[in-house]
Design a protein around this motif. Sequence first.
Motif, short mmCIF file in Angstrom:
data_model
loop_
_atom_site.label_atom_id
_atom_site.label_comp_id
_atom_site.label_asym_id
_atom_site.label_seq_id
_atom_site.Cartn_x
_atom_site.Cartn_y
_atom_site.Cartn_z
N HIS A 1 0.84 -1.20 0.00
CA HIS A 1 0.00 0.00 0.00
C HIS A 1 0.87 1.25 0.00
O HIS A 1 0.57 2.23 -0.69
N PHE A 2 1.94 1.23 0.80
CA PHE A 2 2.87 2.36 0.83
C PHE A 2 3.42 2.62 -0.57
O PHE A 2 3.45 3.76 -1.05
N GLU A 3 3.85 1.56 -1.24
CA GLU A 3 4.38 1.70 -2.59
C GLU A 3 3.33 2.24 -3.55
O GLU A 3 3.64 3.07 -4.42
N SER A 4 2.10 1.79 -3.39
CA SER A 4 1.00 2.25 -4.26
C SER A 4 0.71 3.73 -4.05
O SER A 4 0.47 4.46 -5.02
N VAL A 5 0.73 4.17 -2.79
CA VAL A 5 0.51 5.59 -2.52
C VAL A 5 1.66 6.41 -3.10
O VAL A 5 1.44 7.50 -3.67
#
Length: 203
Positions: free
Chosen positions: A75-79
């Motif tokens: 999720h961090f990477e996606s944000v």
Amino acid sequence: MAWQESTKNKMLRLELPTDPRWVDIASISLEAILVDHAYCEQKAASSCISLIIKFPEFDEMVDVLTPVVAEEWQHFESVMQQIRKRGFKFGFPRKDNYVAQLQSFVRKGGSRKDQVSELLLMNALIEARSCERFKLLSKNLEDKELSVFYHELMISEAGHYVNFIQLAKKYQDPEKVENRWQEWLNHEKNVMKDLEIRGDRMH
């Protein structure tokens, strides 16, 4: 019962909904919201890692949270991808007054099961509020890509919420957990009442 149906029954027990003005402010400060959100995902992964390291004897918790760590980091990477594609800058982390006030409510001492249950409930509450805010963003942002993005994250956060609650009830008497959960919900309501409405914070 599928976790989606379970979530419908158990989710949204938050005592105080987010002030609707937050979405309008958040949509204006989209860059700040995304940066703060990225740090929230990073801290969520770190929190699960911390639980695994501090309480390695609880096998089921370790097994349940291990894939959650990977998911939160994804999720961090996606944000971060959403930040980069919009030409935004990834800034420094901001103080999270919301989480700080939840941490101050954690009961100290007791047995190992008491300690892990407290932290699981705190994490469940953070996931519940995040889920509620992701839902608001998914329904109100004019940016259609981000609207879909937050809808998908809402579903994921709901699953994490259920994980934390179910784990707490595994390591403590379910009735005791339910009573303590209501105390957490009441505390969070008071935190939300006093918290400044800011468009540069996810919480």
